[in-house]
Design an enzyme around this catalytic site. Structure first.
Site, PDB file in Angstrom:
ATOM      1  CB  CYS A   1      -0.968  -0.009   1.185  1.00  0.00           C
ATOM      2  SG  CYS A   1      -0.200  -0.247   2.794  1.00  0.00           S
ATOM      3  CG  HIS A   2       4.155   3.858   1.929  1.00  0.00           C
ATOM      4  ND1 HIS A   2       5.523   3.954   1.829  1.00  0.00           N
ATOM      5  CD2 HIS A   2       3.721   5.089   2.273  1.00  0.00           C
ATOM      6  CE1 HIS A   2       5.905   5.185   2.122  1.00  0.00           C
ATOM      7  NE2 HIS A   2       4.821   5.891   2.398  1.00  0.00           N
ATOM      8  CG  PHE A   3       3.920   5.326  -2.435  1.00  0.00           C
ATOM      9  CD1 PHE A   3       2.897   6.149  -1.976  1.00  0.00           C
ATOM     10  CD2 PHE A   3       5.201   5.550  -1.969  1.00  0.00           C
ATOM     11  CE1 PHE A   3       3.170   7.199  -1.109  1.00  0.00           C
ATOM     12  CE2 PHE A   3       5.479   6.588  -1.101  1.00  0.00           C
ATOM     13  CZ  PHE A   3       4.467   7.415  -0.665  1.00  0.00           C
TER      14      PHE A   3
ATOM     15  CB  VAL B   1       9.432   2.769  -0.356  1.00  0.00           C
ATOM     16  CG1 VAL B   1       8.340   3.816  -0.288  1.00  0.00           C
ATOM     17  CG2 VAL B   1      10.625   3.172   0.479  1.00  0.00           C
TER      18      VAL B   1
END
EC number: 4.2.1.59
Length: 172
Positions: free
Chosen positions: A70-72, A77
């Site tokens: 979810c990041h990203f 990362v």
């Protein structure tokens, strides 16, 4: 009496999250996904760069860790704030290891610098915490400098990480 070992396993850290490691009054670590380490490999009371205590912990990295999804999206990362939180977690854990009681709360940080990142192909994150000051009176607080390394390379530094232990957090 606190079991003052020099190292702790993932199971020990999870027991801390349930309030089982330092007893009913001791500070628990976060549980589940917010526990940002897999093991503590070194914890000493009279070491570190200021001779006030030293903690070293590790997190194994693999592409399936929750934050990479979810990041990203398309650019995975590890969020830098999770590395910062891990350092605060270790400051609070150390205070419990010394026998401090209460619930840990981050109180601030002097300066944080990011000079690298944790990507899914990394193998291991290492956290190093060097204590500068420990207060174990009515006020229980630790002040430390920290580093986050990925596969042996320093990627974050933080000065004056502050954590306090509070018996009553309603007035915090």
């Amino acid at each position: 009496m606190v079991d003052k070992r020099e190292s702790y396993t993932k199971e020990d850290l999870e027991a801390s999250g349930r309030g089982e490691l330092f007893g009913a009054g001791g500070p628990p670590l976060p549980a589940g996904n917010m526990l940002m380490m897999d093991r503590i490999v070194k914890m000493i009371e009279d070491g570190g760069s200021h001779n006030k205590g030293y903690v070293e912990a590790e997190l194994d990295i693999n592409p399936d860790l929750w934050f990479f999804g979810c990041h990203f999206i398309g650019d995975p990362v590890m969020p830098g704030c999770l590395g910062l939180d891990a350092m605060w977690q270790l400051v609070g854990f150390y205070l419990g290891w010394l026998g401090g009681e209460g619930k840990g709360r981050a109180l601030g940080v002097g300066e944080v610098k990011f000079t690298g990142q944790v990507l899914p192909d990394a193998k291991k994150v290492t956290y190093r915490i060097n204590f500068k000051r420990v207060i174990m009176r009515k006020l229980i607080m630790g002040v430390a400098d920290g580093e986050v390394l990925v596969d042996g390379k320093v990627i974050y530094t933080a000065t004056d990480l502050k954590v306090g232990l509070f018996k009553d957090t309603n007035a915090f």
